[in-house]
Scaffold this active site. Structure first.
Site, PDB file in Angstrom:
ATOM      1  N   GLY A   1       0.810  -1.216   0.000  1.00  0.00           N
ATOM      2  CA  GLY A   1       0.000   0.000   0.000  1.00  0.00           C
ATOM      3  C   GLY A   1       0.836   1.256   0.000  1.00  0.00           C
TER       4      GLY A   1
ATOM      5  N   SER B   1       1.478   3.489  -2.483  1.00  0.00           N
ATOM      6  CA  SER B   1       1.263   4.448  -3.568  1.00  0.00           C
ATOM      7  C   SER B   1       1.008   5.857  -3.051  1.00  0.00           C
ATOM      8  CB  SER B   1       0.087   4.004  -4.437  1.00  0.00           C
ATOM      9  OG  SER B   1      -1.116   3.965  -3.679  1.00  0.00           O
TER      10      SER B   1
ATOM     11  N   ASN C   1       1.412  -2.322   5.363  1.00  0.00           N
ATOM     12  CA  ASN C   1       0.785  -1.013   5.529  1.00  0.00           C
ATOM     13  C   ASN C   1      -0.600  -0.908   4.905  1.00  0.00           C
ATOM     14  OD1 ASN C   1       0.776   2.108   5.745  1.00  0.00           O
ATOM     15  ND2 ASN C   1       0.588   1.707   3.544  1.00  0.00           N
TER      16      ASN C   1
ATOM     17  N   TYR D   1     -12.928  -1.348  11.119  1.00  0.00           N
ATOM     18  CA  TYR D   1     -11.568  -0.814  11.131  1.00  0.00           C
ATOM     19  C   TYR D   1     -10.929  -1.013  12.500  1.00  0.00           C
ATOM     20  CZ  TYR D   1      -7.674   2.423  10.418  1.00  0.00           C
ATOM     21  OH  TYR D   1      -6.422   2.973  10.313  1.00  0.00           O
TER      22      TYR D   1
ATOM     23  N   ALA E   1     -11.782  -3.109  14.876  1.00  0.00           N
ATOM     24  CA  ALA E   1     -11.600  -4.533  15.161  1.00  0.00           C
ATOM     25  C   ALA E   1     -10.389  -5.086  14.419  1.00  0.00           C
ATOM     26  CB  ALA E   1     -12.862  -5.303  14.766  1.00  0.00           C
TER      27      ALA E   1
ATOM     28  N   LYS F   1      -7.693  -3.452  13.439  1.00  0.00           N
ATOM     29  CA  LYS F   1      -6.447  -2.943  14.007  1.00  0.00           C
ATOM     30  C   LYS F   1      -6.170  -3.537  15.385  1.00  0.00           C
ATOM     31  CE  LYS F   1      -5.375  -0.386  10.496  1.00  0.00           C
ATOM     32  NZ  LYS F   1      -4.220  -0.718   9.635  1.00  0.00           N
TER      33      LYS F   1
END
Length: 273
Positions: A14, A16, A91, A157, A159, A161
Protein backbone atom coordinates in the site's frame (compact mmCIF):
# COMPACT_ATOMS: atom_id res chain seq x y z
CA UNK A 1 21.31 9.83 1.05
CA UNK A 2 22.35 7.95 4.18
CA UNK A 3 23.31 4.30 4.47
CA UNK A 4 21.48 3.13 7.58
CA UNK A 5 19.62 0.52 5.51
CA UNK A 6 22.29 -0.01 2.85
CA UNK A 7 22.18 -3.50 1.38
CA UNK A 8 18.72 -4.17 2.82
CA UNK A 9 15.61 -4.92 0.79
CA UNK A 10 12.25 -3.66 1.99
CA UNK A 11 8.73 -4.38 0.78
CA UNK A 12 6.08 -1.78 1.64
CA UNK A 13 2.48 -2.73 0.85
CA UNK A 14 0.00 0.00 0.00
CA UNK A 15 2.83 2.38 -0.81
CA UNK A 16 1.26 4.45 -3.57
CA UNK A 17 0.37 7.30 -1.20
CA UNK A 18 0.17 8.43 2.41
CA UNK A 19 2.13 6.71 5.15
CA UNK A 20 3.14 3.82 2.91
CA UNK A 21 4.68 6.08 0.29
CA UNK A 22 6.43 8.11 2.98
CA UNK A 23 7.94 4.99 4.53
CA UNK A 24 9.03 3.66 1.13
CA UNK A 25 10.78 6.88 0.15
CA UNK A 26 12.27 7.26 3.62
CA UNK A 27 13.77 3.77 3.49
CA UNK A 28 15.21 4.46 0.04
CA UNK A 29 16.85 7.63 1.34
CA UNK A 30 18.58 5.43 3.91
CA UNK A 31 19.96 3.14 1.19
CA UNK A 32 17.40 0.35 1.05
CA UNK A 33 16.24 -1.36 -2.11
CA UNK A 34 12.48 -0.83 -2.03
CA UNK A 35 9.59 -2.77 -3.53
CA UNK A 36 6.48 -0.63 -3.73
CA UNK A 37 3.00 -2.10 -4.01
CA UNK A 38 -0.57 -1.23 -4.89
CA UNK A 39 -3.51 -3.02 -6.46
CA UNK A 40 -2.82 -0.88 -9.53
CA UNK A 41 0.66 -1.15 -11.04
CA UNK A 42 0.71 2.47 -12.22
CA UNK A 43 0.04 3.74 -8.69
CA UNK A 44 2.85 1.68 -7.21
CA UNK A 45 5.11 2.83 -10.04
CA UNK A 46 4.53 6.48 -9.10
CA UNK A 47 6.33 6.00 -5.79
CA UNK A 48 9.00 3.74 -7.30
CA UNK A 49 9.72 6.30 -10.02
CA UNK A 50 10.07 9.05 -7.42
CA UNK A 51 12.60 6.94 -5.54
CA UNK A 52 14.63 6.26 -8.68
CA UNK A 53 14.56 9.91 -9.69
CA UNK A 54 16.09 10.73 -6.31
CA UNK A 55 18.90 8.24 -6.88
CA UNK A 56 17.41 5.29 -5.02
CA UNK A 57 16.61 1.74 -6.09
CA UNK A 58 12.98 0.60 -6.41
CA UNK A 59 10.62 -1.59 -8.37
CA UNK A 60 6.82 -1.59 -8.38
CA UNK A 61 4.72 -4.73 -8.02
CA UNK A 62 0.95 -4.80 -8.24
CA UNK A 63 -1.03 -7.09 -6.02
CA UNK A 64 -4.05 -7.39 -3.74
CA UNK A 65 -2.76 -8.11 -0.26
CA UNK A 66 -6.03 -9.79 0.71
CA UNK A 67 -5.01 -12.54 -1.74
CA UNK A 68 -2.28 -14.76 -0.25
CA UNK A 69 -1.05 -15.74 -3.72
CA UNK A 70 -0.53 -12.09 -4.64
CA UNK A 71 1.38 -11.52 -1.40
CA UNK A 72 3.63 -14.52 -2.03
CA UNK A 73 4.31 -13.21 -5.53
CA UNK A 74 5.21 -9.81 -4.06
CA UNK A 75 7.84 -11.35 -1.80
CA UNK A 76 9.14 -13.50 -4.64
CA UNK A 77 9.51 -10.41 -6.84
CA UNK A 78 11.62 -8.73 -4.16
CA UNK A 79 13.91 -11.75 -3.84
CA UNK A 80 14.18 -12.22 -7.62
CA UNK A 81 15.18 -8.57 -8.09
CA UNK A 82 17.39 -7.98 -5.07
CA UNK A 83 18.30 -11.41 -3.72
CA UNK A 84 16.76 -11.15 -0.25
CA UNK A 85 13.99 -9.72 1.89
CA UNK A 86 15.06 -7.99 5.10
CA UNK A 87 12.18 -5.65 5.97
CA UNK A 88 8.45 -6.14 5.45
CA UNK A 89 6.04 -3.28 6.10
CA UNK A 90 2.41 -4.38 6.09
CA UNK A 91 0.79 -1.01 5.53
CA UNK A 92 -2.12 -1.42 3.08
CA UNK A 93 -5.49 -0.71 4.63
CA UNK A 94 -9.04 0.47 3.97
CA UNK A 95 -11.89 1.84 6.08
CA UNK A 96 -15.68 1.91 6.08
CA UNK A 97 -17.68 4.41 8.15
CA UNK A 98 -21.10 3.16 9.18
CA UNK A 99 -22.96 2.36 12.42
CA UNK A 100 -22.43 -1.27 13.47
CA UNK A 101 -26.15 -2.04 13.47
CA UNK A 102 -26.42 -0.88 9.85
CA UNK A 103 -23.20 -2.45 8.57
CA UNK A 104 -23.44 -4.61 5.46
CA UNK A 105 -21.67 -7.97 5.97
CA UNK A 106 -19.70 -7.43 2.75
CA UNK A 107 -18.33 -4.10 3.99
CA UNK A 108 -17.29 -5.71 7.28
CA UNK A 109 -15.55 -8.59 5.51
CA UNK A 110 -13.73 -6.38 3.01
CA UNK A 111 -12.09 -4.40 5.81
CA UNK A 112 -11.13 -7.51 7.76
CA UNK A 113 -9.77 -9.19 4.60
CA UNK A 114 -7.45 -6.28 3.81
CA UNK A 115 -6.54 -4.86 7.21
CA UNK A 116 -6.16 -8.06 9.21
CA UNK A 117 -5.88 -11.04 6.86
CA UNK A 118 -3.66 -9.01 4.54
CA UNK A 119 -1.26 -8.25 7.38
CA UNK A 120 -1.16 -11.94 8.30
CA UNK A 121 -0.47 -12.99 4.71
CA UNK A 122 2.29 -10.40 4.42
CA UNK A 123 3.92 -11.41 7.69
CA UNK A 124 3.62 -15.08 6.84
CA UNK A 125 5.18 -14.75 3.39
CA UNK A 126 7.94 -12.50 4.70
CA UNK A 127 8.57 -14.67 7.74
CA UNK A 128 8.97 -17.79 5.64
CA UNK A 129 11.48 -16.04 3.39
CA UNK A 130 13.43 -14.60 6.31
CA UNK A 131 13.58 -18.01 8.01
CA UNK A 132 14.92 -19.54 4.79
CA UNK A 133 17.57 -16.82 4.53
CA UNK A 134 18.62 -17.38 8.13
CA UNK A 135 19.71 -13.77 8.69
CA UNK A 136 16.81 -12.45 10.72
CA UNK A 137 14.65 -9.53 9.70
CA UNK A 138 12.15 -6.85 10.62
CA UNK A 139 8.38 -7.09 10.14
CA UNK A 140 6.49 -3.87 10.76
CA UNK A 141 2.69 -3.90 10.84
CA UNK A 142 0.89 -0.59 10.51
CA UNK A 143 -1.85 -0.49 13.12
CA UNK A 144 -3.70 2.54 14.52
CA UNK A 145 -4.63 4.11 17.82
CA UNK A 146 -8.14 2.96 16.89
CA UNK A 147 -6.98 -0.58 17.60
CA UNK A 148 -7.04 0.33 21.30
CA UNK A 149 -10.17 2.49 21.64
CA UNK A 150 -13.78 2.64 20.53
CA UNK A 151 -14.98 5.26 18.06
CA UNK A 152 -18.52 5.42 16.65
CA UNK A 153 -19.04 4.07 13.17
CA UNK A 154 -15.69 2.35 12.83
CA UNK A 155 -16.32 -1.18 14.08
CA UNK A 156 -14.56 -3.13 11.28
CA UNK A 157 -11.57 -0.81 11.13
CA UNK A 158 -11.11 -0.78 14.90
CA UNK A 159 -11.60 -4.53 15.16
CA UNK A 160 -9.08 -5.16 12.40
CA UNK A 161 -6.45 -2.94 14.01
CA UNK A 162 -7.04 -4.52 17.41
CA UNK A 163 -6.45 -7.85 15.70
CA UNK A 164 -3.25 -6.53 14.12
CA UNK A 165 -1.97 -5.58 17.57
CA UNK A 166 -2.40 -9.03 19.05
CA UNK A 167 -1.25 -10.71 15.84
CA UNK A 168 1.93 -8.66 16.10
CA UNK A 169 2.55 -9.92 19.63
CA UNK A 170 1.89 -13.52 18.66
CA UNK A 171 4.14 -13.42 15.59
CA UNK A 172 6.88 -11.80 17.65
CA UNK A 173 6.82 -14.74 20.06
CA UNK A 174 6.79 -17.34 17.28
CA UNK A 175 9.53 -15.75 15.15
CA UNK A 176 11.91 -14.63 17.90
CA UNK A 177 13.96 -17.82 17.68
CA UNK A 178 14.80 -16.84 14.08
CA UNK A 179 15.92 -13.33 15.11
CA UNK A 180 12.92 -11.86 13.30
CA UNK A 181 11.51 -8.84 15.11
CA UNK A 182 7.80 -8.13 14.70
CA UNK A 183 6.47 -4.76 15.83
CA UNK A 184 3.57 -2.46 15.01
CA UNK A 185 3.41 1.26 14.41
CA UNK A 186 0.13 2.77 15.59
CA UNK A 187 -0.32 6.29 14.19
CA UNK A 188 -2.78 8.81 15.49
CA UNK A 189 -4.21 11.46 13.20
CA UNK A 190 -1.80 12.00 10.32
CA UNK A 191 -2.74 14.13 7.33
CA UNK A 192 -3.23 11.58 4.56
CA UNK A 193 -5.78 10.96 1.83
CA UNK A 194 -7.34 8.12 3.85
CA UNK A 195 -7.63 10.35 6.90
CA UNK A 196 -9.37 13.07 4.89
CA UNK A 197 -11.78 10.56 3.36
CA UNK A 198 -12.53 9.09 6.77
CA UNK A 199 -13.29 12.44 8.34
CA UNK A 200 -15.25 13.70 5.34
CA UNK A 201 -17.55 10.68 5.59
CA UNK A 202 -18.47 11.51 9.18
CA UNK A 203 -21.82 13.28 9.02
CA UNK A 204 -22.10 14.41 12.64
CA UNK A 205 -22.24 18.07 13.56
CA UNK A 206 -18.69 19.39 13.80
CA UNK A 207 -19.50 22.73 15.43
CA UNK A 208 -17.48 22.63 18.62
CA UNK A 209 -19.77 23.45 21.54
CA UNK A 210 -17.78 24.05 24.70
CA UNK A 211 -20.90 23.29 26.78
CA UNK A 212 -20.85 19.70 25.54
CA UNK A 213 -18.36 17.08 26.68
CA UNK A 214 -16.72 15.14 25.23
CA UNK A 215 -16.35 16.75 21.84
CA UNK A 216 -17.08 13.97 19.36
CA UNK A 217 -16.63 15.75 16.04
CA UNK A 218 -13.77 15.16 13.61
CA UNK A 219 -12.86 18.49 12.13
CA UNK A 220 -9.39 19.90 12.79
CA UNK A 221 -10.44 21.75 15.92
CA UNK A 222 -12.05 18.70 17.50
CA UNK A 223 -9.02 16.52 16.82
CA UNK A 224 -6.45 19.02 18.00
CA UNK A 225 -8.55 19.58 21.13
CA UNK A 226 -7.95 15.93 22.07
CA UNK A 227 -4.22 15.76 21.24
CA UNK A 228 -1.81 16.99 23.95
CA UNK A 229 0.69 18.09 21.30
CA UNK A 230 -2.17 20.13 19.78
CA UNK A 231 -1.54 19.18 16.16
CA UNK A 232 -1.71 16.44 13.57
CA UNK A 233 1.29 14.20 13.03
CA UNK A 234 3.35 14.40 9.85
CA UNK A 235 4.43 11.83 7.32
CA UNK A 236 8.05 12.66 8.11
CA UNK A 237 7.45 11.68 11.73
CA UNK A 238 6.01 8.33 10.63
CA UNK A 239 9.15 7.83 8.53
CA UNK A 240 11.28 8.40 11.60
CA UNK A 241 9.42 5.83 13.72
CA UNK A 242 9.37 3.26 10.91
CA UNK A 243 13.09 3.74 10.33
CA UNK A 244 13.78 3.07 14.01
CA UNK A 245 11.85 -0.20 13.80
CA UNK A 246 13.42 -1.18 10.47
CA UNK A 247 16.99 -0.54 11.57
CA UNK A 248 17.08 -3.49 13.94
CA UNK A 249 19.28 -1.49 16.33
CA UNK A 250 16.98 -2.19 19.25
CA UNK A 251 15.93 -4.83 21.76
CA UNK A 252 12.31 -4.50 20.72
CA UNK A 253 9.81 -7.05 19.49
CA UNK A 254 6.11 -7.61 20.03
CA UNK A 255 5.55 -3.91 20.70
CA UNK A 256 2.81 -1.59 19.45
CA UNK A 257 4.51 1.78 19.22
CA UNK A 258 2.04 4.66 19.40
CA UNK A 259 2.82 7.79 17.37
CA UNK A 260 -0.22 9.83 18.28
CA UNK A 261 0.84 13.10 19.88
CA UNK A 262 -0.27 11.77 23.26
CA UNK A 263 -3.86 10.96 22.26
CA UNK A 264 -3.99 7.60 24.06
CA UNK A 265 -2.14 8.90 27.10
CA UNK A 266 -4.73 11.64 27.55
CA UNK A 267 -7.49 9.73 29.33
CA UNK A 268 -9.64 12.83 29.90
CA UNK A 269 -10.56 12.79 26.22
CA UNK A 270 -10.83 16.54 25.61
CA UNK A 271 -8.90 19.55 26.83
CA UNK A 272 -12.16 21.47 27.10
CA UNK A 273 -12.10 25.17 27.91
Amino acid sequence: MSDKLAGKTAVVTGSSSGIGAAIATGFAEEGANVVTNSRAKERAETTAAEIREDGGSAIAVEGDISDPDDVSALVEAAVDEYGSLDIMVNNAGISVIEPAMEMDPEDWQNVIDVNLSGVFYGAQAAGRQMIEQGTGGQIINISSIFGKIGIQGRSPYNASKGGVNNLTRNLAVELAEHDIHVNALAPGFIRTQLDEQTRDSDDRDTVLDEDEWPYYGYDDQHIENRVPLNRFGTLEEMQTVALFLASGDHYTTGEILNADGGWLAFGWGSKGR
